[in-house]
Scaffold this motif. Structure first.
Motif, PDB file in Angstrom:
ATOM      1  N   GLU A  99      -1.856  -6.239   6.636  1.00  0.00           N
ATOM      2  CA  GLU A  99      -3.292  -6.098   6.354  1.00  0.00           C
ATOM      3  C   GLU A  99      -3.576  -4.789   5.626  1.00  0.00           C
ATOM      4  OE1 GLU A  99      -6.150  -7.561   9.501  1.00  0.00           O
ATOM      5  OE2 GLU A  99      -4.395  -7.203  10.764  1.00  0.00           O
ATOM      6  N   ARG A 100      -4.561  -4.850   4.736  1.00  0.00           N
ATOM      7  CA  ARG A 100      -4.984  -3.667   3.995  1.00  0.00           C
ATOM      8  C   ARG A 100      -6.467  -3.433   4.256  1.00  0.00           C
ATOM      9  NH1 ARG A 100      -3.534  -0.968  -1.046  1.00  0.00           N
ATOM     10  NH2 ARG A 100      -5.398  -0.235  -2.130  1.00  0.00           N
ATOM     11  N   PHE A 101      -6.818  -2.206   4.607  1.00  0.00           N
ATOM     12  CA  PHE A 101      -8.192  -1.855   4.926  1.00  0.00           C
ATOM     13  C   PHE A 101      -8.667  -0.769   3.963  1.00  0.00           C
ATOM     14  CE2 PHE A 101      -6.117  -3.253   8.803  1.00  0.00           C
ATOM     15  CZ  PHE A 101      -7.033  -4.163   9.346  1.00  0.00           C
ATOM     16  N   GLU A 102      -9.762  -1.046   3.243  1.00  0.00           N
ATOM     17  CA  GLU A 102     -10.339  -0.057   2.347  1.00  0.00           C
ATOM     18  C   GLU A 102     -11.242   0.869   3.151  1.00  0.00           C
ATOM     19  OE1 GLU A 102      -9.487   0.207  -0.781  1.00  0.00           O
ATOM     20  OE2 GLU A 102      -8.263  -1.628  -0.790  1.00  0.00           O
ATOM     21  N   LEU A 103     -11.022   2.191   3.005  1.00  0.00           N
ATOM     22  CA  LEU A 103     -11.797   3.174   3.746  1.00  0.00           C
ATOM     23  C   LEU A 103     -12.447   4.171   2.798  1.00  0.00           C
ATOM     24  CD1 LEU A 103     -10.232   2.153   6.352  1.00  0.00           C
ATOM     25  CD2 LEU A 103     -10.371   4.527   7.115  1.00  0.00           C
ATOM     26  N   PRO A 104     -13.709   3.949   2.430  1.00  0.00           N
ATOM     27  CA  PRO A 104     -14.427   5.013   1.741  1.00  0.00           C
ATOM     28  C   PRO A 104     -14.714   6.154   2.710  1.00  0.00           C
ATOM     29  CG  PRO A 104     -15.889   3.176   2.220  1.00  0.00           C
ATOM     30  CD  PRO A 104     -14.508   2.732   2.612  1.00  0.00           C
ATOM     31  N   SER A 105     -15.251   7.228   2.203  1.00  0.00           N
ATOM     32  CA  SER A 105     -15.505   8.402   3.034  1.00  0.00           C
ATOM     33  C   SER A 105     -16.401   8.068   4.220  1.00  0.00           C
ATOM     34  CB  SER A 105     -16.153   9.500   2.196  1.00  0.00           C
ATOM     35  OG  SER A 105     -16.304  10.677   2.958  1.00  0.00           O
ATOM     36  N   LEU A 106     -16.030   8.558   5.392  1.00  0.00           N
ATOM     37  CA  LEU A 106     -16.741   8.467   6.666  1.00  0.00           C
ATOM     38  C   LEU A 106     -16.672   7.088   7.313  1.00  0.00           C
ATOM     39  CD1 LEU A 106     -19.877  10.715   6.061  1.00  0.00           C
ATOM     40  CD2 LEU A 106     -17.584  11.360   6.800  1.00  0.00           C
ATOM     41  N   ASP A 107     -15.830   6.194   6.795  1.00  0.00           N
ATOM     42  CA  ASP A 107     -15.527   4.954   7.505  1.00  0.00           C
ATOM     43  C   ASP A 107     -14.308   5.176   8.396  1.00  0.00           C
ATOM     44  OD1 ASP A 107     -17.629   3.742   6.308  1.00  0.00           O
ATOM     45  OD2 ASP A 107     -16.478   2.178   5.291  1.00  0.00           O
ATOM     46  N   ALA A 108     -14.158   4.316   9.398  1.00  0.00           N
ATOM     47  CA  ALA A 108     -13.107   4.494  10.394  1.00  0.00           C
ATOM     48  C   ALA A 108     -12.301   3.216  10.568  1.00  0.00           C
ATOM     49  CB  ALA A 108     -13.705   4.924  11.733  1.00  0.00           C
ATOM     50  N   LEU A 109     -11.109   3.378  11.144  1.00  0.00           N
ATOM     51  CA  LEU A 109     -10.231   2.252  11.435  1.00  0.00           C
ATOM     52  C   LEU A 109      -9.601   2.455  12.798  1.00  0.00           C
ATOM     53  CD1 LEU A 109      -8.738  -0.356  10.413  1.00  0.00           C
ATOM     54  CD2 LEU A 109      -6.941   1.185   9.580  1.00  0.00           C
ATOM     55  N   TYR A 110      -9.625   1.394  13.605  1.00  0.00           N
ATOM     56  CA  TYR A 110      -8.883   1.393  14.857  1.00  0.00           C
ATOM     57  C   TYR A 110      -7.638   0.540  14.660  1.00  0.00           C
ATOM     58  CZ  TYR A 110      -7.463   0.256  19.610  1.00  0.00           C
ATOM     59  OH  TYR A 110      -6.734   0.093  20.758  1.00  0.00           O
ATOM     60  N   VAL A 111      -6.470   1.090  15.011  1.00  0.00           N
ATOM     61  CA  VAL A 111      -5.204   0.371  14.887  1.00  0.00           C
ATOM     62  C   VAL A 111      -4.627   0.214  16.293  1.00  0.00           C
ATOM     63  CG1 VAL A 111      -2.935   0.306  13.802  1.00  0.00           C
ATOM     64  CG2 VAL A 111      -4.849   1.420  12.623  1.00  0.00           C
ATOM     65  N   GLY A 112      -4.383  -1.033  16.691  1.00  0.00           N
ATOM     66  CA  GLY A 112      -3.968  -1.309  18.054  1.00  0.00           C
ATOM     67  C   GLY A 112      -2.473  -1.152  18.286  1.00  0.00           C
ATOM     68  N   LEU A 113      -2.128  -1.178  19.538  1.00  0.00           N
ATOM     69  CA  LEU A 113      -0.740  -1.089  19.992  1.00  0.00           C
ATOM     70  C   LEU A 113       0.146  -2.101  19.277  1.00  0.00           C
ATOM     71  CD1 LEU A 113       1.395  -0.276  22.285  1.00  0.00           C
ATOM     72  CD2 LEU A 113       0.459  -2.219  23.547  1.00  0.00           C
ATOM     73  N   GLY A 114       1.340  -1.667  18.875  1.00  0.00           N
ATOM     74  CA  GLY A 114       2.350  -2.579  18.369  1.00  0.00           C
ATOM     75  C   GLY A 114       2.474  -2.673  16.869  1.00  0.00           C
ATOM     76  N   ALA A 115       1.535  -2.111  16.112  1.00  0.00           N
ATOM     77  CA  ALA A 115       1.656  -2.144  14.650  1.00  0.00           C
ATOM     78  C   ALA A 115       2.908  -1.374  14.230  1.00  0.00           C
ATOM     79  CB  ALA A 115       0.415  -1.544  14.004  1.00  0.00           C
ATOM     80  N   LYS A 116       3.745  -1.995  13.427  1.00  0.00           N
ATOM     81  CA  LYS A 116       5.032  -1.384  13.087  1.00  0.00           C
ATOM     82  C   LYS A 116       5.005  -0.555  11.818  1.00  0.00           C
ATOM     83  CE  LYS A 116       7.965  -4.653  15.577  1.00  0.00           C
ATOM     84  NZ  LYS A 116       9.101  -5.599  15.484  1.00  0.00           N
ATOM     85  N   GLU A 117       4.180  -0.949  10.850  1.00  0.00           N
ATOM     86  CA  GLU A 117       4.146  -0.234   9.578  1.00  0.00           C
ATOM     87  C   GLU A 117       2.717   0.169   9.256  1.00  0.00           C
ATOM     88  OE1 GLU A 117       5.977  -2.547   6.538  1.00  0.00           O
ATOM     89  OE2 GLU A 117       7.922  -2.669   7.556  1.00  0.00           O
ATOM     90  N   VAL A 118       2.502   1.462   9.112  1.00  0.00           N
ATOM     91  CA  VAL A 118       1.191   2.001   8.762  1.00  0.00           C
ATOM     92  C   VAL A 118       1.374   2.949   7.582  1.00  0.00           C
ATOM     93  CG1 VAL A 118      -0.832   3.295   9.551  1.00  0.00           C
ATOM     94  CG2 VAL A 118       0.443   1.865  11.175  1.00  0.00           C
ATOM     95  N   SER A 119       0.579   2.751   6.535  1.00  0.00           N
ATOM     96  CA  SER A 119       0.668   3.632   5.374  1.00  0.00           C
ATOM     97  C   SER A 119      -0.725   3.959   4.870  1.00  0.00           C
ATOM     98  CB  SER A 119       1.511   3.006   4.256  1.00  0.00           C
ATOM     99  OG  SER A 119       0.901   1.835   3.760  1.00  0.00           O
ATOM    100  N   PHE A 120      -0.803   5.080   4.144  1.00  0.00           N
ATOM    101  CA  PHE A 120      -2.081   5.616   3.679  1.00  0.00           C
ATOM    102  C   PHE A 120      -2.015   5.847   2.180  1.00  0.00           C
ATOM    103  CE2 PHE A 120      -0.985   7.157   7.909  1.00  0.00           C
ATOM    104  CZ  PHE A 120      -2.079   6.740   8.670  1.00  0.00           C
ATOM    105  N   ALA A 121      -3.091   5.505   1.472  1.00  0.00           N
ATOM    106  CA  ALA A 121      -3.126   5.676   0.017  1.00  0.00           C
ATOM    107  C   ALA A 121      -4.484   6.184  -0.417  1.00  0.00           C
ATOM    108  CB  ALA A 121      -2.816   4.348  -0.682  1.00  0.00           C
TER     109      ALA A 121
END
Length: 283
Positions: A99-121
């Motif tokens: 999954e890909r989540f777009e985060l403009p400034s001041l938006d947030a993301l909750y990532v739950g237990l078990g996610a194996k790959e997390v990357s930031f761009a």
């Protein structure tokens, strides 16, 4: 992608009796995190207060990955953890497994237990995203969830007369994200207001971390900490964070208005669970 996780520090818990004798430099070494956003790095600090991890990811031309983290002793970062992310910079995105989540400034993301790959761009390397990260141990899975600034539970508190007129936005809360123990949000002070979290309090059943931002480089926040009858303070600059133990008060006064992200972890997730420390009782 760039594998760039870098452990900045590991902080041991301190007994309040010992902290009474700390000088300024020792207080800063134990409780102040001076480097959060480092260009091209994922910079993390591991606190032994409720095992919270505090840090930042600031990707440039290439995405950054959240790598296995030695202090947790797990095969991947979120094997036994959950993660909160708030973007304080330019537009960016967070990829979690497929999954890909777009985060403009001041938006947030909750990532739950078990996610194996997390990357930031970052969408634009010339205006990089600044992903502020907090993570706490978790015992059950919860779905990943994007929380827009306008969808956060918003509370208006304080007044101009007491110099603490402010807006609180609750992003990661038990009634909205199904969090295990991580609670996370943001407070913004109005121009002319400088005090936060007054009257102050302690959270005996959990710790808290503060990240101060939107503060002009020439200004500072006096962050007050310590036992209610043994108060101390830290001078905090823009985009620096403070570890606040369960036994410590936490409030601050700036030389101008500012914003801060707060995050808590511990025995419960009740935002209002606190032990008051009225001003007249402080020493």
């Amino acid at each position: 992608m760039t594998s760039a996780t870098k452990t900045i520090d590991e902080r041991q818990a301190a007994h309040p009796r010992d902290v009474r004798s700390y000088d300024t430099e020792t207080l800063r070494q134990d409780f102040l995190i001076e480097r959060i956003f480092v260009p091209g790095e994922v910079a993390l600090t591991y606190s032994h207060y409720d095992r919270m991890i505090v840090g930042g990811a600031m990707p440039a031309a290439k995405p950054l990955t959240l790598d296995p983290f030695a202090p947790t002793g797990t095969p991947f970062f979120l094997a036994r953890r959950e993660l909160g992310v708030i973007n304080l910079g330019g537009a960016g995105s967070v990829s979690v497994d497929s999954e890909r989540f777009e985060l403009p400034s001041l938006d947030a993301l909750y990532v739950g237990l078990g996610a194996k790959e997390v990357s930031f761009a970052s969408a634009d390397p010339a205006n990089p995203a600044k992903f502020y990260l907090t993570s706490a141990p978790a015992h059950r899975e919860a779905r990943h969830q994007l929380i827009r600034k306008e969808d956060a539970n918003t509370i208006h508190l304080g007044s101009a007369e007491t110099s603490n007129k402010r807006t609180i936005r609750q992003y990661i809360m038990p009634n909205s994200t199904g969090t295990n123990q991580l609670v996370m949000g943001m407070t913004a002070l109005e121009p002319g207001s400088v005090w936060n979290s007054m009257p102050c309090h302690t959270h005996t059943r959990r710790m808290e971390a503060y990240l101060y931002f939107n503060l002009d480089p020439a200004h500072r926040v006096f962050h007050f900490m310590g036992e209610p009858q043994q108060t101390r303070h830290l001078l905090v600059a823009n985009e620096q964070a403070v570890i606040s133990p369960n036994w410590s008060i936490h409030c601050g006064c700036g030389t101008s208005n500012y914003s801060f992200v707060w995050a808590m972890a511990g025995d419960n997730v009740e935002f209002t669970d606190m032990d008051a420390a009225p001003v007249e009782t402080l020493r």
